[in-house]
Write a protein that holds these residues in place. Structure first.
Motif: not given
Length: 347
Positions: A26, A29, A31, A33, A44, A56, A58, A76-78, A267
């Motif tokens: 976990t 990774e 995330n 946005s 990326q 990841n 978005s 879920g946004i980091d 994360h």
């Protein structure tokens, strides 16, 4: 030792190992946005190769959309990339994690021009990612008419059913305000009323509200659009000599977009690695060449190809920059703009 006890110990060890493995996986990774067309697939892939961390991605089409996602929780946004005034709002709402300076050695590469801004005076919560302007993009293959200012877009019978406005409350209301010679940060009811009337009239002729304008310009879905400079320049790069981008004579907006970590991000270490990577000279050069947005590091412009160094749409002249405003957080007065936008979008 009994067989039951031994079996229990083995099962416990297996469960512990699985838990550790899942946690490690976990952690590999992060995330992100971000605005559309703001990070290339190549960049990326480069981050993932260098760090072993899966990225990841978005997208969102406005600062307000990002804020809504974060406020709903469980986004879920980091890491996110809000514009200057939205950093101010999110900071005041305690929606951002403090940055750990020791995990961001590349912050020393950042130009002082983009640090210690009013929205985050000590850069406790944000680091600059890039900067852009907003203006008007025109596909000259299909429209030869004169376009020099906002009136040529918002009040032009020749463009009926053929133009787009950004799906963004502050940018689009700001364009109407600038058309009338007002500040994009005004809180005067009579000035906002005039801007609202202009937008309601323009809505009768608009084809769409859209914040990603590259494809609609290149595919000739619209012949003109209010656009961010990076999107307009990417569209122009795909259609050399056909797409013109200009900053209207009345002026427009300039924004610094910033890297932040969202409160409660899962994360944190990987988020810092992503931010530090994006602040490296190698990553920024690649970013500017592909997204055609303004650099924030000290040495980047001098390292760019000459055609980009001399591109006045990417690096506007001083007299043009002096006509640009930065959108500000207006506190309780933000509702004045929200009310205008609600009426424009629903009538």
């Amino acid at each position: 030792m009994s067989r039951i006890l031994i079996a229990g110990m083995v099962l416990c060890a297996l469960l512990t190992a699985c838990t550790k493995k899942e946690t490690a996986e976990t952690a590999q990774e992060v995330n992100l946005s971000i605005w559309g067309n703001y990070l290339s697939p190549e960049l990326q892939a480069q981050f993932e190769k260098q760090t072993g961390i899966k990225l990841n991605i978005s997208n969102y089409s406005s600062n307000e959309e990002l804020l809504a996602k974060v406020q709903m929780g469980a986004s879920g946004i980091d890491v996110a990339v809000p514009s200057d005034y939205m950093v101010d709002i999110m900071r005041k709402m305690s929606l951002l994690e403090p940055l750990k300076a020791e995990l961001l050695p590349n912050r020393d590469l950042v130009s002082a021009d983009f640090l210690k801004q009013s929205f985050d005076p000590e850069n406790q919560f944000s680091m600059p990612y890039t900067w852009t302007t907003s203006g008007i993009a025109v596909n000259r293959d299909v429209f030869k008419g004169t376009v020099t200012g906002w009136k040529d877009l918002l009040d032009n019978p020749q463009l009926k059913g053929k133009f787009a406005l950004l799906d963004d409350v502050r940018e689009t209301t700001g364009a109407a305000l600038k058309m009338h010679g007002y500040s994009v940060n005004t809180v005067k009811p009579e000035e906002l009323a005039k801007a609202k009337a202009t937008l309601l009239a323009a809505k009768k002729n608009i084809k769409m509200f859209a914040s990603d304008t590259i494809d609609i310009l290149n595919n000739k879905e619209v012949v003109a659009a209010q656009a961010y400079s990076s999107d307009a320049l990417q569209a122009a790069a795909k259609a050399p000599g056909r797409i013109e981008y200009l900053i209207p004579a009345e002026g427009s907006t300039m924004a610094i977009d910033n890297l932040v970590i969202i409160k409660g991000a899962k994360h944190i270490e990987a988020a810092h690695k992503l931010i530090n990577f994006l602040l490296s000279e190698e990553a920024e050069l690649a970013k500017v060449k592909t997204t055609l947005s303004g650099p924030v590091l000290k040495n980047t412009q001098a390292l760019l190809p000459k055609d980009l160094q001399n591109n006045k749409a990417l690096f506007p002249e001083l007299k043009t920059l002096q006509k640009l405003e930065r959108i500000q957080d207006l506190g309780d007065n933000n509702k004045l703009y929200e009310d205008v936008w609600l009426e424009v979008k629903t009538k």
